[in-house]
Design a protein around this motif. Structure first.
Motif, short mmCIF file in Angstrom:
data_model
loop_
_atom_site.label_atom_id
_atom_site.label_comp_id
_atom_site.label_asym_id
_atom_site.label_seq_id
_atom_site.Cartn_x
_atom_site.Cartn_y
_atom_site.Cartn_z
N GLU A 2 22.51 37.22 50.13
CA GLU A 2 23.52 37.21 48.92
C GLU A 2 24.75 38.05 49.19
N TYR A 3 25.59 37.05 48.75
CA TYR A 3 27.25 37.64 48.94
C TYR A 3 27.62 37.98 47.60
N GLU A 4 28.74 38.79 47.77
CA GLU A 4 29.55 39.36 46.59
C GLU A 4 30.94 38.93 46.89
N PRO A 5 31.73 38.31 46.10
CA PRO A 5 33.15 37.96 46.42
C PRO A 5 34.20 39.23 45.96
N ILE A 6 35.27 39.41 46.85
CA ILE A 6 36.40 40.30 46.32
C ILE A 6 37.60 39.38 46.42
N ILE A 7 37.97 39.50 44.99
CA ILE A 7 39.29 38.56 44.76
C ILE A 7 40.43 39.51 44.22
N GLY A 8 41.61 39.09 44.56
CA GLY A 8 42.70 39.51 44.16
C GLY A 8 43.57 38.33 43.52
N LEU A 9 44.56 38.55 42.39
CA LEU A 9 45.27 37.65 41.89
C LEU A 9 46.53 37.92 41.62
N GLU A 10 47.42 36.75 41.97
CA GLU A 10 48.96 37.03 41.82
C GLU A 10 49.27 35.90 40.48
N THR A 11 49.91 36.41 39.53
CA THR A 11 50.23 35.55 38.29
C THR A 11 51.53 35.23 38.11
N HIS A 12 52.25 34.18 38.20
CA HIS A 12 53.74 33.93 37.94
C HIS A 12 53.91 33.71 36.68
N ALA A 13 54.66 34.13 35.87
CA ALA A 13 55.02 33.72 34.43
C ALA A 13 56.48 33.75 34.12
#
Lengths: 477, 95
Positions: A2-13
């Motif tokens: 079983e894997y778990e994700p590691i996520i980062g997000l960039e938002t442009h507004a």
């Protein structure tokens, strides 16, 4: 495994300013013909001098305050150099090592309770031109419209704190609501006013190591973010399961094909040669300025939600829906001020009203039912003038015709029949035409009664008081 | 500091310059000489000196958010290599 994700997000507004980031061209390019909102500054012609748009800085500071960020003593702009025709200057003015703000957070719900998604930075830059890729009679080429180049663009970068796609979903919904509450961005994803880039890696569940991360670009809708992340999770898990390795790559999301495709391999590492923008003096944000902007912040969605629950006794779930849009929460409060039962108000808004707004593509600002009308209808319902069943019809009619409930009830003869003798005769008719159901009930089948009540309601076009019909039927049976 | 040929090639690529092999070698020497000259600065002890991005004593130079006129489109497109549908037309670009 079983894997778990590691996520980062960039938002442009894109910021809702009147003019562009560094020049006086109009920023609202939506309806403008191609290349009509362009000047020597945003074209980067020699000898021009960009000047910072004060409102864009204020909007960024307000957003940073709403995201619990801190402010470095100095901020500056830098040139990010790269060759691409969407950049008229050959570089983009952005912020590199001294962004306007940093180290904030935004809370989401996780299986283990509330969780803070850390915000690494909120900075300011300029948007790029729009490219249209053309394939025409065997020829392929690109067309450029520079109207968008130079529009203020705020970038919000998180740490790699998301442990599921659902956390990303919550974050985007919350962030969008905050931007709209602040009035700094339309949050409109279809027009590109809000766009995303994500990075994602997998690791065995419970491990504290980091896997190789993949960047996913070109995420121009809510759906694209969630689908591409799910797709990458599945793809990387399959790869790891088969004993393979994830390559560090930049992927693009193909919206039509529902897949991520490799854009470029990281071997050609970005080499942006950032250096301080010599035409723009640094920014020093004084305490006073920041505090004066803090004073301009409206009540934000989380605080509003908590207050609505405490003040009106509605459920956190309903409060969450109502505070999704500032105008919707204001509508609710206007109705609740006119009707004593706030829970009923919340129910009507979150169910019937929102459904009508959505199906007719109407904004709450343009809602044809005024808070006065909604309160009047709820009063008619409370007073037993209309049945709850009819109230729905009346409400729909109010929405369609933009009229008050009393007018509609009177015009359509929808007043509830509470006269026992009138109902009694209808009950007799119904019993006469449905001998089978009568027999069933007498033989002990309770459901037969529901059916008979339904027939009475039908015969009266919903105007009979269901309680009275029930009572009379039981007596007669 | 002596640059390698690969470094020169990389910098040339970033500037979109096509260099002949003998130019690579010539610029390798010239650029190395320039860097070596600038290396003199590294002899200074700058530990106590804050990094400076801007030497002009200015800060917070901003303008009010007011829109003004843009250029007429004919002027915007005057230097376009090719134009089509009021846009700049360029060679196909792959994302």
């Amino acid at each position: 495994m079983e894997y778990e994700p590691i996520i980062g997000l960039e938002t442009h507004a894109q910021l809702l300013t009147e003019s562009k980031m560094f020049c006086r061209c109009r920023a609202d390019y939506a309806a403008a013909p191609p290349n009509t909102l362009v000047c020597p500054v945003c074209l980067g012609l020699p000898g021009v001098l960009p000047v910072i748009n004060r409102r864009a800085v204020e909007y960024t500071v307000m957003t940073a305050l709403a995201l619990n960020c801190s402010f470095p003593e100095h901020a500056k702009f830098d040139r990010k150099n790269y060759h691409y025709p969407d950049l008229p200057k050959g570089y983009q003015i952005s912020q590199y090592d001294l962004p306007l703000s940093q180290n904030g957070w935004l809370a989401v719900d996780s299986p283990g309770g509330p969780k803070r998604i850390r915000i690494r930075r909120v900075h300011l830059e300029e948007d790029t031109a729009k490219l249209f890729h053309v394939a025409n009679q065997g020829e392929t080429y690109s067309l450029i419209d520079f109207n968008r180049a130079g529009v203020p663009l705020m970038e919000i970068v998180t740490e790699h704190d998301f442990a599921s796609v659902d956390e990303v979903r919550q974050y985007i919904i919350k962030l969008r609501a905050i931007l709209r509450y602040l009035g700094v961005c339309s949050g409109d994803m279809e027009t590109g006013a809000m766009r995303f880039e994500a990075n994602i890696s997998l690791r065995p569940k419970g491990s504290d190591k980091y896997g190789t991360k993949v960047e996913v670009k070109n995420l121009n809708s809510f759906r694209a973010v969630l689908k591409s992340l799910q797709y990458e999770m599945d793809r990387q898990a399959r790869l790891l399961e088969a004993g393979g390795q994830v390559k560090q790559e930049t992927m693009g999301w193909d919206d039509a094909g529902n897949v991520t495709v490799v854009q470029r391999s990281k071997e050609e590492a970005d080499d942006y040669r950032y250096f301080p923008e010599p035409d723009l003096p640094p920014l020093v944000l004084s305490r006073e300025w920041i505090e004066s902007l803090r004073a301009r912040l409206p009540e934000l969605p989380d605080a509003k939600r908590q207050r609505l629950v405490a003040q009106y006794g509605i459920t956190p779930y309903d409060a969450g829906i109502l505070t999704g849009e500032k105008a919707l929460a204001e509508y609710f409060e206007a109705c609740a001020a006119r009707h004593p039962n706030a829970k009923a108000v919340a129910n009507w808004i979150t169910r019937d009203l929102l459904q009508l707004l959505n199906s007719t593509n109407t904004t709450i600002e343009a809602c044809p039912v005024t808070p006065d009308s909604l309160a009047q209808m709820l009063k008619l319902l409370d007073d037993g003038v209309i049945s709850s069943k009819l109230a729905k019809t009346v409400f729909e009619e109010m929405f369609k015709a933009g009229k008050g409930p009393e007018e509609i009830v009177a015009a359509q003869g929808l007043i509830q029949i509470s006269d026992a003798s009138q109902i009694e005769s209808i009950v007799e008719e119904v019993m006469a035409t449905n001998p089978r159901a009568v027999a069933d009930f007498r033989a002990g089948k309770e459901q037969a009664l529901t059916f008979l009540v339904g027939q009475v309601m039908k015969a009266t076009r919903g105007r009979a008081s269901p309680a009275l019909a029930n009572e009379i039927l039981r007596r007669k049976l | 500091m002596k640059l390698t040929v690969d470094q020169v090639r990389h910098v040339a690529h970033l500037a979109r310059l096509a260099l002949e092999p003998e130019e690579l070698e010539r610029f390798r020497e010239q650029l190395s000489a320039i860097l070596e000259y600038a290396e003199v600065l590294q002899e200074l002890d700058t530990q106590a000196i804050p990094a400076t991005a801007m030497v002009v004593p200015l800060e917070n130079v901003m303008r009010p958010d007011q829109a003004g006129p843009s250029l007429p489109r004919e002027e915007v497109l005057a230097n376009a290599p090719q134009r089509e549908q009021d846009c700049f037309r360029v060679r196909a670009i792959l994302d």
